[in-house]
Design a protein around this motif. Structure first.
Motif, short mmCIF file in Angstrom:
data_model
loop_
_atom_site.label_atom_id
_atom_site.label_comp_id
_atom_site.label_asym_id
_atom_site.label_seq_id
_atom_site.Cartn_x
_atom_site.Cartn_y
_atom_site.Cartn_z
N LEU A 214 16.71 10.90 -27.27
CA LEU A 214 16.17 10.23 -28.45
C LEU A 214 14.88 10.89 -28.92
N VAL A 215 14.25 11.66 -28.04
CA VAL A 215 13.04 12.39 -28.42
C VAL A 215 13.21 13.85 -28.03
N SER A 216 12.53 14.69 -28.77
CA SER A 216 12.54 16.10 -28.44
C SER A 216 11.11 16.59 -28.35
N VAL A 217 10.95 17.70 -27.69
CA VAL A 217 9.62 18.28 -27.50
C VAL A 217 9.65 19.72 -28.01
N PRO A 218 9.28 19.90 -29.28
CA PRO A 218 9.27 21.26 -29.81
C PRO A 218 8.31 22.13 -29.01
N GLN A 219 8.68 23.39 -28.81
CA GLN A 219 7.79 24.30 -28.10
C GLN A 219 6.53 24.55 -28.93
N PRO A 220 5.36 24.57 -28.27
CA PRO A 220 4.13 24.84 -29.04
C PRO A 220 4.17 26.24 -29.64
N GLN A 221 3.61 26.36 -30.83
CA GLN A 221 3.61 27.65 -31.50
C GLN A 221 2.57 28.57 -30.86
N CYS B 165 15.01 -3.46 -28.44
CA CYS B 165 15.48 -2.94 -29.72
C CYS B 165 16.78 -2.18 -29.48
N LEU B 166 17.56 -2.06 -30.53
CA LEU B 166 18.79 -1.27 -30.48
C LEU B 166 18.55 0.03 -31.23
N VAL B 167 19.09 1.10 -30.70
CA VAL B 167 18.96 2.39 -31.36
C VAL B 167 20.35 2.97 -31.55
N TYR B 168 20.68 3.25 -32.79
CA TYR B 168 21.96 3.90 -33.08
C TYR B 168 21.73 5.40 -33.21
N VAL B 169 22.49 6.16 -32.45
CA VAL B 169 22.47 7.61 -32.52
C VAL B 169 23.82 8.04 -33.12
N LEU C 132 17.99 8.70 -36.15
CA LEU C 132 18.15 7.44 -35.44
C LEU C 132 18.02 6.25 -36.39
N LYS C 133 18.77 5.20 -36.07
CA LYS C 133 18.59 3.92 -36.75
C LYS C 133 18.07 2.93 -35.71
N ILE C 134 16.86 2.47 -35.92
CA ILE C 134 16.22 1.58 -34.95
C ILE C 134 16.26 0.15 -35.46
N ARG C 135 16.83 -0.73 -34.67
CA ARG C 135 16.89 -2.15 -35.05
C ARG C 135 16.06 -2.97 -34.05
N PRO C 136 14.90 -3.40 -34.46
CA PRO C 136 14.10 -4.24 -33.56
C PRO C 136 14.81 -5.56 -33.26
N ARG D 73 25.32 11.05 -33.70
CA ARG D 73 26.15 12.14 -33.18
C ARG D 73 25.64 12.61 -31.84
N PRO D 74 26.46 12.46 -30.78
CA PRO D 74 27.67 11.66 -30.75
C PRO D 74 27.31 10.20 -30.84
N PRO D 75 28.20 9.38 -31.41
CA PRO D 75 27.82 7.99 -31.70
C PRO D 75 27.56 7.18 -30.45
N ARG D 76 26.38 6.59 -30.40
CA ARG D 76 25.99 5.73 -29.27
C ARG D 76 25.09 4.63 -29.78
N LEU D 77 25.14 3.49 -29.13
CA LEU D 77 24.22 2.39 -29.42
C LEU D 77 23.52 2.04 -28.12
N LEU D 78 22.20 2.19 -28.12
CA LEU D 78 21.42 2.00 -26.90
C LEU D 78 20.48 0.82 -27.06
N ARG D 79 20.25 0.14 -25.96
CA ARG D 79 19.30 -0.97 -25.96
C ARG D 79 18.07 -0.54 -25.16
N LEU D 80 16.92 -0.63 -25.79
CA LEU D 80 15.68 -0.23 -25.14
C LEU D 80 14.82 -1.44 -24.83
N ASN D 81 14.11 -1.39 -23.69
CA ASN D 81 13.15 -2.45 -23.40
C ASN D 81 11.89 -2.21 -24.24
N MET D 82 10.96 -3.14 -24.13
CA MET D 82 9.79 -3.09 -25.00
C MET D 82 8.96 -1.82 -24.78
N THR D 83 8.85 -1.39 -23.54
CA THR D 83 8.04 -0.20 -23.25
C THR D 83 8.66 1.04 -23.89
N ALA D 84 9.95 1.23 -23.66
CA ALA D 84 10.62 2.41 -24.22
C ALA D 84 10.61 2.36 -25.74
#
Lengths: 98, 355
Positions: A90-97, A25-29, A14-18, A31-42
């Motif tokens: 934008l986030v993942s949750v790896p399975q606990p080992q 903030c803007l978040v560039y993803v 991710l490229k995060i632009r405050p 693949r696949p290319p997307r530009l998302l705008r997040l509120n302060m909480t997110a």
């Protein structure tokens, strides 16, 4: 997000632009290319997703939010933020080992 | 139609940024076509003074570090320069990358490469529903067929593709048929753009320009095929975008927006950073968005006031002027008639609104 004992990790490419001027903030993803705008909480929850589990996220969130959120509000806001972030993959949750 | 809100002056842009988050690169001033509407006044031959591909890559990396997350590459025809694809491939991991092209140089292999590198969107200029009209406007027989083929290859490769149509006297009768052609090709989003009096379009303005009422009537009459999305920048979508824009031309001059390319120069990025050019006094003035009048409908939809600064300046010679392409702010300006100073190369008027 469905695994309560997992640790939340933000996607590494991710490229995060405050944009504090716009309370966002803007978040560039790439693949696949997307530009998302997040509120302060997110945005804050995204920044905190660096290997913490849910309880750790709430603690870290409360540390930043201070008096602006009660314990109950912090839990709810982190939950809402994680929902937004996981829906947007934008986030993942790896399975606990084992 | 007279309307809008006039004063108290100045009306300021409510949104402000300290640093740009997106940039447009006018990659080259060369092209394989001879468009009557060419804003870059392109030629055929490579210009050694243009910024090299390797230098663009260094700029892109630096801009990414500085927080740029969106890029539009246009021209001229960017794909006319062989090194453009390498630069695009460098950009896509760093920032949302869109490409504007006329598509005649896009074959199956190129479309596949654009898909592989994850270009976000390709915007293809197609200015008519028929070969007769499009080929006339771009000055090249066979261009329509080549562009349609390019679009088909892009869609086949899975590249998100949109069509652009610069509305003018020669193609206005084909607007509906053009939208239906786009639909048949499988394009889901189209853009109908105003003509700007810059480059060759300025010199051929009397031949291409339309009265505002005629353009608005054509847009009102347009019936989009089901599911298609339209982008258009007339009322009620006339934004004053300067607050968030940055652009650099093929020689490295920072020009704010490619539609301002003949009106401003904030400095060259070979000798200063993009941020330093963004801090140029005129750039700050335009970003502040002080205008003499606003259109409530456009202000509401766009979050900015006064409409496009390029056409406002072109017709009034003041950066604070209302945009005459916005119906409520037009105030009787005949868009077919450019001011005398616009018909000459220089001098430009001294704008009293800029210290």
């Amino acid at each position: 997000m469905s695994c309560p004992t997992g640790c939340f990790e933000r996607s590494r490419d991710l490229k995060i632009r405050p944009l504090p001027e716009l309370d966002a903030c803007l978040v560039y993803v790439p693949r696949p290319p997307r530009l998302l705008r997040l509120n302060m909480t997110a945005w804050l929850v995204l920044e905190l997703c660096d290997g913490l589990d849910f309880d750790g996220l709430v603690d870290a969130y409360r540390e930043v939010a201070g008096d602006r959120a009660t314990a109950e509000q912090a839990i709810e806001q982190v939950r809402q933020g994680l929902t937004i972030l996981s829906d947007a993959r934008l986030v993942s949750v790896p399975q606990p080992q084992a | 139609m007279v309307g809008g809100s006039w004063g108290p002056f100045p009306i300021e842009n409510p949104q402000k940024l300290d640093r740009p988050f997106k940039v447009t690169v006018s990659y080259t001033h060369t092209c394989n076509l001879d468009c009557k509407l060419c804003y870059a006044d392109c030629g055929r031959n490579p210009d050694r003074a243009e910024v090299t591909g390797e230098t663009w890559k260094r700029h892109l990396s630096a801009w990414s570090e500085a927080g740029i997350v969106a890029l539009l590459v246009e021209g001229g025809e960017p794909l006319h320069r062989p090194d453009c694809l390498d630069v695009l491939a460098h950009a896509t991991p760093l920032m949302l990358t869109r490409l504007r092209t006329h598509g005649t140089l896009v074959d199956r292999a190129m479309a596949s490469r654009l898909a592989d590198m994850a270009v976000a969107t390709v915007l293809v200029d197609l200015w008519g529903a028929t070969a007769r009209t499009h080929d006339f406007l771009v000055g090249a027989e066979g261009a329509f067929t080549a562009t349609v083929k390019g679009v088909s290859e892009l869609l086949r490769a899975g590249v998100p593709t949109q069509l652009l149509f610069i509305l003018n006297r020669h193609n206005i009768a084909e607007l509906q048929a053009w939208a239906e052609l786009a639909y048949r090709l499988g394009v889901g989003t189209v853009g109908v753009l105003r003509p700007y009096p810059i480059g060759r379009a300025r010199r051929s303005w009397r031949d291409i320009a339309l009265p505002l009422a005629e353009m608005m009537a054509a847009l009102d009459a347009l019936r989009l095929p089901k599911g298609m999305t339209l982008m258009q920048s007339w009322h009620p979508n006339d934004g004053n975008c300067c607050w968030q824009m940055s652009a650099v031309n093929a020689w490295g001059d920072s020009i704010g927006c490619t539609y301002l390319r003949e009106f401003v120069n904030y400095g060259n990025i070979a000798s200063m950073s993009l941020q330093e050019t963004w801090n140029h006094p005129l750039c700050q003035t335009l970003r502040a968005g002080s205008v003499e009048a606003n259109c409530p409908g456009c202000s509401h939809s766009q979050g900015s006031h006064g409409g496009c600064r390029s056409t406002a300046y072109a017709f009034h010679g003041r950066w604070t002027a209302p945009d005459p392409f916005d119906e409520p702010l037009n105030r009787g300006v005949d868009l077919r008639e450019l001011p005398d100073w616009m018909l000459r190369t220089l001098p430009r008027p001294q704008d009293p609104s800029v210290a």
